[in-house]
Design a protein around this motif. Structure first.
Motif, PDB file in Angstrom:
ATOM      1  N   ARG A 216       8.073 -29.467  -3.429  1.00  0.00           N
ATOM      2  CA  ARG A 216       6.856 -30.231  -3.720  1.00  0.00           C
ATOM      3  C   ARG A 216       5.653 -29.374  -3.355  1.00  0.00           C
ATOM      4  NH1 ARG A 216       9.132 -33.143  -0.054  1.00  0.00           N
ATOM      5  NH2 ARG A 216       7.196 -33.314   1.121  1.00  0.00           N
ATOM      6  N   LEU A 217       4.652 -29.396  -4.184  1.00  0.00           N
ATOM      7  CA  LEU A 217       3.449 -28.615  -3.916  1.00  0.00           C
ATOM      8  C   LEU A 217       2.536 -29.425  -2.992  1.00  0.00           C
ATOM      9  CD1 LEU A 217       2.772 -27.090  -7.449  1.00  0.00           C
ATOM     10  CD2 LEU A 217       4.271 -26.283  -5.614  1.00  0.00           C
TER      11      LEU A 217
ATOM     12  N   TYR B  14      -1.239 -28.539  -6.577  1.00  0.00           N
ATOM     13  CA  TYR B  14      -1.113 -27.697  -7.773  1.00  0.00           C
ATOM     14  C   TYR B  14      -2.432 -26.991  -8.116  1.00  0.00           C
ATOM     15  CZ  TYR B  14       0.171 -25.959 -12.353  1.00  0.00           C
ATOM     16  OH  TYR B  14       0.417 -25.132 -13.418  1.00  0.00           O
ATOM     17  N   ALA B  15      -3.518 -27.754  -8.214  1.00  0.00           N
ATOM     18  CA  ALA B  15      -4.805 -27.171  -8.625  1.00  0.00           C
ATOM     19  C   ALA B  15      -5.300 -26.141  -7.614  1.00  0.00           C
ATOM     20  CB  ALA B  15      -5.842 -28.273  -8.821  1.00  0.00           C
ATOM     21  N   SER B  16      -5.186 -26.443  -6.332  1.00  0.00           N
ATOM     22  CA  SER B  16      -5.688 -25.488  -5.329  1.00  0.00           C
ATOM     23  C   SER B  16      -4.825 -24.224  -5.294  1.00  0.00           C
ATOM     24  CB  SER B  16      -5.794 -26.126  -3.951  1.00  0.00           C
ATOM     25  OG  SER B  16      -4.536 -26.507  -3.474  1.00  0.00           O
ATOM     26  N   LEU B  17      -3.521 -24.366  -5.487  1.00  0.00           N
ATOM     27  CA  LEU B  17      -2.653 -23.182  -5.513  1.00  0.00           C
ATOM     28  C   LEU B  17      -2.940 -22.336  -6.747  1.00  0.00           C
ATOM     29  CD1 LEU B  17       0.703 -24.773  -4.306  1.00  0.00           C
ATOM     30  CD2 LEU B  17      -0.886 -23.373  -2.973  1.00  0.00           C
ATOM     31  N   SER B  18      -3.145 -22.995  -7.881  1.00  0.00           N
ATOM     32  CA  SER B  18      -3.480 -22.277  -9.110  1.00  0.00           C
ATOM     33  C   SER B  18      -4.796 -21.522  -8.940  1.00  0.00           C
ATOM     34  CB  SER B  18      -3.582 -23.272 -10.268  1.00  0.00           C
ATOM     35  OG  SER B  18      -3.905 -22.613 -11.456  1.00  0.00           O
ATOM     36  N   SER B  19      -5.767 -22.169  -8.315  1.00  0.00           N
ATOM     37  CA  SER B  19      -7.052 -21.537  -8.051  1.00  0.00           C
ATOM     38  C   SER B  19      -6.893 -20.343  -7.105  1.00  0.00           C
ATOM     39  CB  SER B  19      -8.012 -22.567  -7.454  1.00  0.00           C
ATOM     40  OG  SER B  19      -9.232 -21.971  -7.130  1.00  0.00           O
ATOM     41  N   LEU B  20      -6.077 -20.500  -6.075  1.00  0.00           N
ATOM     42  CA  LEU B  20      -5.844 -19.411  -5.122  1.00  0.00           C
ATOM     43  C   LEU B  20      -5.215 -18.203  -5.817  1.00  0.00           C
ATOM     44  CD1 LEU B  20      -5.951 -18.440  -2.171  1.00  0.00           C
ATOM     45  CD2 LEU B  20      -3.714 -19.540  -1.844  1.00  0.00           C
ATOM     46  N   ILE B  21      -4.274 -18.457  -6.711  1.00  0.00           N
ATOM     47  CA  ILE B  21      -3.654 -17.367  -7.484  1.00  0.00           C
ATOM     48  C   ILE B  21      -4.718 -16.627  -8.282  1.00  0.00           C
ATOM     49  CG2 ILE B  21      -2.108 -16.878  -9.433  1.00  0.00           C
ATOM     50  CD1 ILE B  21      -0.340 -19.229  -8.310  1.00  0.00           C
ATOM     51  N   ASP B  22      -5.617 -17.371  -8.918  1.00  0.00           N
ATOM     52  CA  ASP B  22      -6.706 -16.743  -9.698  1.00  0.00           C
ATOM     53  C   ASP B  22      -7.662 -15.963  -8.805  1.00  0.00           C
ATOM     54  OD1 ASP B  22      -5.650 -17.775 -12.028  1.00  0.00           O
ATOM     55  OD2 ASP B  22      -7.016 -19.497 -12.079  1.00  0.00           O
TER      56      ASP B  22
ATOM     57  N   TRP C 233       1.661 -11.490 -10.908  1.00  0.00           N
ATOM     58  CA  TRP C 233       2.759 -11.506  -9.949  1.00  0.00           C
ATOM     59  C   TRP C 233       3.282 -12.899  -9.597  1.00  0.00           C
ATOM     60  CZ3 TRP C 233      -1.418  -8.174  -9.147  1.00  0.00           C
ATOM     61  CH2 TRP C 233      -1.103  -6.807  -9.199  1.00  0.00           C
ATOM     62  N   VAL C 234       2.436 -13.924  -9.734  1.00  0.00           N
ATOM     63  CA  VAL C 234       2.808 -15.265  -9.284  1.00  0.00           C
ATOM     64  C   VAL C 234       2.579 -16.277 -10.406  1.00  0.00           C
ATOM     65  CG1 VAL C 234       2.395 -17.088  -7.580  1.00  0.00           C
ATOM     66  CG2 VAL C 234       2.160 -14.683  -6.909  1.00  0.00           C
ATOM     67  N   THR C 235       3.590 -17.097 -10.652  1.00  0.00           N
ATOM     68  CA  THR C 235       3.513 -18.138 -11.673  1.00  0.00           C
ATOM     69  C   THR C 235       3.853 -19.486 -11.067  1.00  0.00           C
ATOM     70  OG1 THR C 235       4.246 -16.575 -13.380  1.00  0.00           O
ATOM     71  CG2 THR C 235       4.474 -18.920 -13.891  1.00  0.00           C
ATOM     72  N   LEU C 236       3.054 -20.505 -11.392  1.00  0.00           N
ATOM     73  CA  LEU C 236       3.404 -21.888 -11.057  1.00  0.00           C
ATOM     74  C   LEU C 236       4.100 -22.464 -12.281  1.00  0.00           C
ATOM     75  CD1 LEU C 236       0.137 -23.194  -9.332  1.00  0.00           C
ATOM     76  CD2 LEU C 236       2.246 -22.431  -8.245  1.00  0.00           C
ATOM     77  N   ALA C 237       5.389 -22.720 -12.161  1.00  0.00           N
ATOM     78  CA  ALA C 237       6.177 -23.187 -13.301  1.00  0.00           C
ATOM     79  C   ALA C 237       6.094 -24.691 -13.515  1.00  0.00           C
ATOM     80  CB  ALA C 237       7.640 -22.772 -13.123  1.00  0.00           C
ATOM     81  N   GLY C 238       5.536 -25.415 -12.534  1.00  0.00           N
ATOM     82  CA  GLY C 238       5.482 -26.869 -12.652  1.00  0.00           C
ATOM     83  C   GLY C 238       6.835 -27.483 -12.336  1.00  0.00           C
ATOM     84  N   PRO C 239       6.954 -28.792 -12.555  1.00  0.00           N
ATOM     85  CA  PRO C 239       8.226 -29.456 -12.272  1.00  0.00           C
ATOM     86  C   PRO C 239       9.249 -29.136 -13.369  1.00  0.00           C
ATOM     87  CG  PRO C 239       6.681 -31.020 -13.209  1.00  0.00           C
ATOM     88  CD  PRO C 239       5.921 -29.720 -13.019  1.00  0.00           C
ATOM     89  N   LEU C 240      10.490 -28.977 -12.973  1.00  0.00           N
ATOM     90  CA  LEU C 240      11.560 -28.701 -13.931  1.00  0.00           C
ATOM     91  C   LEU C 240      12.726 -29.643 -13.651  1.00  0.00           C
ATOM     92  CD1 LEU C 240      11.625 -24.786 -13.849  1.00  0.00           C
ATOM     93  CD2 LEU C 240      10.555 -26.249 -15.564  1.00  0.00           C
ATOM     94  N   PRO C 241      13.474 -30.006 -14.694  1.00  0.00           N
ATOM     95  CA  PRO C 241      14.663 -30.839 -14.463  1.00  0.00           C
ATOM     96  C   PRO C 241      15.731 -30.035 -13.723  1.00  0.00           C
ATOM     97  CG  PRO C 241      14.516 -30.194 -16.770  1.00  0.00           C
ATOM     98  CD  PRO C 241      13.258 -29.720 -16.106  1.00  0.00           C
ATOM     99  N   PRO C 242      16.643 -30.727 -13.055  1.00  0.00           N
ATOM    100  CA  PRO C 242      17.647 -30.039 -12.233  1.00  0.00           C
ATOM    101  C   PRO C 242      18.416 -28.929 -12.947  1.00  0.00           C
ATOM    102  CG  PRO C 242      17.741 -32.386 -11.835  1.00  0.00           C
ATOM    103  CD  PRO C 242      16.777 -32.187 -12.981  1.00  0.00           C
ATOM    104  N   GLU C 243      18.757 -29.130 -14.201  1.00  0.00           N
ATOM    105  CA  GLU C 243      19.530 -28.083 -14.894  1.00  0.00           C
ATOM    106  C   GLU C 243      18.717 -26.803 -15.068  1.00  0.00           C
ATOM    107  OE1 GLU C 243      17.881 -31.025 -17.875  1.00  0.00           O
ATOM    108  OE2 GLU C 243      19.131 -31.203 -16.099  1.00  0.00           O
TER     109      GLU C 243
END
Length: 171
Positions: free
Chosen positions: A74-75, A110-118, A125-135
């Motif tokens: 969880r972010l 999410y927004a603050s981490l995305s901003s920090l990456i920018d 080097w760093v990607t926020l992939a968002g939520p993904l299903p278990p598979e």
């Protein structure tokens, strides 16, 4: 999980009488039970991988020249992802070998981490992939070279168990 009548009644009273935006439940049964009880803003939040979905046939990308780190969770502040991103900035400035960090998850940060990456210039080097299903998370475990856990506190870290179950090294 069965809970006492008093606990369930109190929780439902508080949910109905408050301005809670969303309620998460770990399985379809709990989602259905809460909806039957009148809670409409219930969402399914998977809590771990099904052991049958764990892929122990990992495919390392190191041979392709890029070391793949992943972080899953969880972010939220508790997970320490802002510290991980700052550590990635240090890594980017000191390591010449190609690497990439993918952070999988959703949450209020999410927004603050995305901003920090920018701000730190880490988009390569760093990607926020968002939520993904278990598979899909299982596929990421299989295709990565190491899981990074940056939590500030945990009891038993579920992603640690999932990663080790799939043979993925953990940092």
């Amino acid at each position: 999980i069965k809970q006492s009548f008093m606990r369930r009644t109190t929780e439902l009273f508080l949910l109905r009488g408050s301005r809670v935006r969303a309620v998460t439940a770990p399985n379809v049964y709990e989602v259905s039970a809460l909806r039957r009880a009148g809670v409409r803003n219930v969402h399914l939040m998977f809590n771990g991988l099904d052991p049958n979905q764990v892929n122990t046939n990992r495919v390392s990308r190191v041979d392709a020249g890029v070391f793949r780190f992943i972080a899953v969770g969880r972010l939220e502040k508790q997970k320490g992802f802002s510290y991980l991103i700052r550590a990635a900035a240090h890594l980017a400035s000191t390591v010449t070998r190609p690497w990439h960090l993918t952070i999988i998850g959703a949450g209020s940060e999410y927004a603050s981490l995305s901003s920090l990456i920018d701000i730190l210039g880490l988009a390569a080097w760093v990607t926020l992939a968002g939520p993904l299903p278990p598979e899909r998370v299982a596929e990421w475990y299989a295709a990565s070279d190491a899981l990074v856990i940056s939590s500030l506190w945990e009891t038993t870290h579920l992603t640690l168990l999932e990663a080790r179950g799939s043979g993925l090294p953990v940092i």
